[in-house]
Scaffold this active site. Structure first.
Site, PDB file in Angstrom:
ATOM      1  CG  HIS A  33      -4.227   6.589   2.099  1.00  0.00           C
ATOM      2  ND1 HIS A  33      -4.386   5.176   2.444  1.00  0.00           N
ATOM      3  CD2 HIS A  33      -4.327   7.419   3.120  1.00  0.00           C
ATOM      4  CE1 HIS A  33      -5.186   5.275   3.683  1.00  0.00           C
ATOM      5  NE2 HIS A  33      -4.915   6.728   3.816  1.00  0.00           N
ATOM      6  CG  HIS A  54      -2.009   0.991   1.303  1.00  0.00           C
ATOM      7  ND1 HIS A  54      -2.817   1.320   0.221  1.00  0.00           N
ATOM      8  CD2 HIS A  54      -2.395   2.012   2.099  1.00  0.00           C
ATOM      9  CE1 HIS A  54      -3.578   2.291   0.247  1.00  0.00           C
ATOM     10  NE2 HIS A  54      -3.288   2.741   1.608  1.00  0.00           N
ATOM     11  CB  CYS A  74      -2.832   3.062  -3.472  1.00  0.00           C
ATOM     12  SG  CYS A  74      -2.116   1.313  -3.380  1.00  0.00           S
TER      13      CYS A  74
END
Length: 235
Positions: A77, A65, A166
């Site tokens: 994010h 991530h 992301c």
């Protein structure tokens, strides 16, 4: 003699675990019959160690991530999230995204670029800082510019596992071009599977099993023929 039996059993168990490529329990914990305590997660770096515009990575079990550090312990994010499509209540949307919200966001292709604390972003994981810079040395934009780009994009957005995730978000902010190495690796893996002619045989076997279990019908025969034909032509 009584102690020799448990010790022999423990030794045998450790040998079997070693053969199975598993990590055996420590001897002290095995003797007590208790599992070893889980290793504490690495704490995220202190906010003072981070610079505005830094690209942050948190390795997960199946993926990594990404986020952009904005300063003052805040990280922007992109997260799959169904809630922005259902309500405009900022207080509800700003709550930590649950697994249910995330999965529904992936399915419905909805997401939000949100701002959370470093701790909420890390979610107990360790953080890598600017780890991707070594791959994009010639594309680096200024750190302040990266942070400004991230701030401008905060809000609801479309989501695509392959084309807008992301990683695309942070690489656009810091390097000027949306790139996802995870997506590229996934696509290469799919290509390898398709090119492997064993996948054709596997599709035939699965199709035959479906015909045997469900009977000869268009719903079983046509997918078997179509999938097998496509895999054969693509291989």
């Amino acid at each position: 003699m009584k102690k020799a039996v448990p010790q022999a059993a423990t030794l045998l168990l450790e040998k079997l675990l070693l053969l199975a490529h598993l990590r055996p329990l420590p001897a002290a914990d095995t003797d007590r019959g208790e599992p070893p305590p889980p290793a504490p997660p690495s704490p995220p770096p202190a906010a003072g160690c981070l610079q505005r515009g830094d690209l942050l990575e948190v390795p997960r079990t199946l993926f990594v991530h990404f986020g952009i550090y904005l300063g003052e312990n805040r990280v922007a994010h992109l997260m799959p999230d169904i809630l922005p499509a259902l309500t405009d209540d900022r207080r509800q949307i700003q709550r930590v995204v649950t697994n249910k919200r995330l999965i529904l966001g992936v399915v419905t292709k909805t997401a939000s670029i949100r701002v959370d604390t470093v701790e909420d972003f890390a979610y107990g994981g360790s953080i890598l800082v600017n780890h991707m810079d070594r791959l994009f040395k010639d594309r680096l934009v200024g750190s302040e510019e990266a942070a400004r780009r991230a701030e401008k994009l905060v809000g609801a957005t479309a989501y695509s596992l392959l084309w807008n995730n992301c990683e695309h978000f942070v690489t656009y902010c810091r390097y000027g071009a949306p790139v996802s190495l995870q997506t590229d690796k996934f696509c290469e893996t799919v290509k390898m599977i398709i090119r492997d002619q064993r996948s054709v045989l596997a599709s035939v076997l699965v199709g035959l099993a479906a015909v045997v279990c469900l009977g000869l019908a268009p719903s079983t025969t046509l997918p078997t023929i179509l999938v097998t034909f496509l895999l054969w032509m693509a291989g």
